[in-house]
Scaffold this active site. Sequence first.
Site, mmCIF file in Angstrom:
data_model
loop_
_atom_site.group_PDB
_atom_site.id
_atom_site.type_symbol
_atom_site.label_atom_id
_atom_site.label_comp_id
_atom_site.label_asym_id
_atom_site.label_seq_id
_atom_site.Cartn_x
_atom_site.Cartn_y
_atom_site.Cartn_z
ATOM 1 N N LYS A 52 78.888 33.060 51.447
ATOM 2 C CA LYS A 52 80.211 33.441 51.957
ATOM 3 C C LYS A 52 80.676 34.804 51.412
ATOM 4 O O LYS A 52 80.107 35.310 50.432
ATOM 5 C CB LYS A 52 81.214 32.337 51.602
ATOM 6 C CG LYS A 52 80.884 30.982 52.263
ATOM 7 C CD LYS A 52 81.973 29.952 51.981
ATOM 8 C CE LYS A 52 81.682 28.619 52.642
ATOM 9 N NZ LYS A 52 82.770 27.640 52.447
ATOM 10 N N TYR B 150 84.331 26.915 62.509
ATOM 11 C CA TYR B 150 85.065 25.896 61.750
ATOM 12 C C TYR B 150 86.060 25.122 62.620
ATOM 13 O O TYR B 150 87.029 24.572 62.100
ATOM 14 C CB TYR B 150 85.780 26.539 60.560
ATOM 15 C CG TYR B 150 84.845 26.862 59.399
ATOM 16 C CD1 TYR B 150 84.307 25.835 58.608
ATOM 17 C CD2 TYR B 150 84.507 28.165 59.073
ATOM 18 C CE1 TYR B 150 83.460 26.109 57.541
ATOM 19 C CE2 TYR B 150 83.645 28.450 58.005
ATOM 20 C CZ TYR B 150 83.139 27.410 57.250
ATOM 21 O OH TYR B 150 82.294 27.671 56.193
ATOM 22 N N ASN C 46 84.358 29.428 48.036
ATOM 23 C CA ASN C 46 83.404 28.631 47.266
ATOM 24 C C ASN C 46 81.940 29.012 47.488
ATOM 25 O O ASN C 46 81.053 28.169 47.436
ATOM 26 C CB ASN C 46 83.652 27.136 47.493
ATOM 27 C CG ASN C 46 83.526 26.741 48.946
ATOM 28 O OD1 ASN C 46 83.207 27.574 49.780
ATOM 29 N ND2 ASN C 46 83.743 25.472 49.245
#
Length: 140
Positions: free
Chosen positions: A11, A51, A114
């Site tokens: 990410k 998402y 994360n």
Amino acid sequence: MATNRTFTMIKPDAVKNGHIGAILAQINEAGFRIVAMKYTWLSAEKAGEFYAVHKGRPFYDELVTFMSSGPIVAAILEKENAVADFRTLIGATNPDEAAEGTIRAKYATSIGENAVHGSDSDENAAIEGSFHFAGTEIFS
Ligand code: GDP
């Protein structure tokens, strides 16, 4: 039926913090083979689509903004029991709860930022892999 592939993204936080190499090394050392990989930057529209399952949740807008805030590394990984083993390798969503030595424990900064994505089922691994890669970009 369990398949031997999962899908991951390094990410934007981990890319920005210079962890691409270390994360890929840990993935390789854990026995995963990279069968597709690209360095790319998701538009907000693409991140929202990826998402979509989280649409309506309180963190959705933040997640879309974060995932389109910088480049990512997307990859399809191959290994026996890939989905479950990769979830173990990356650790819990919240790095405060991630087991010691896991990728998120080492490189994530918060529950939102994360460091890595890992598919949560064989079905989603196939859907997410196809979202990012054409068949001609996958080499097994
Ligand atoms: P994962 O399968 O471990 O990635 O976790 P989820 O599928 O539950 O959530 C998808 C992603 O949304 C996570 O990896 C985080 O980047 C983000 N996320 C999940 N929960 C939260 C939250 O409570 N706050 C924020 N800001 N982001 C979250």
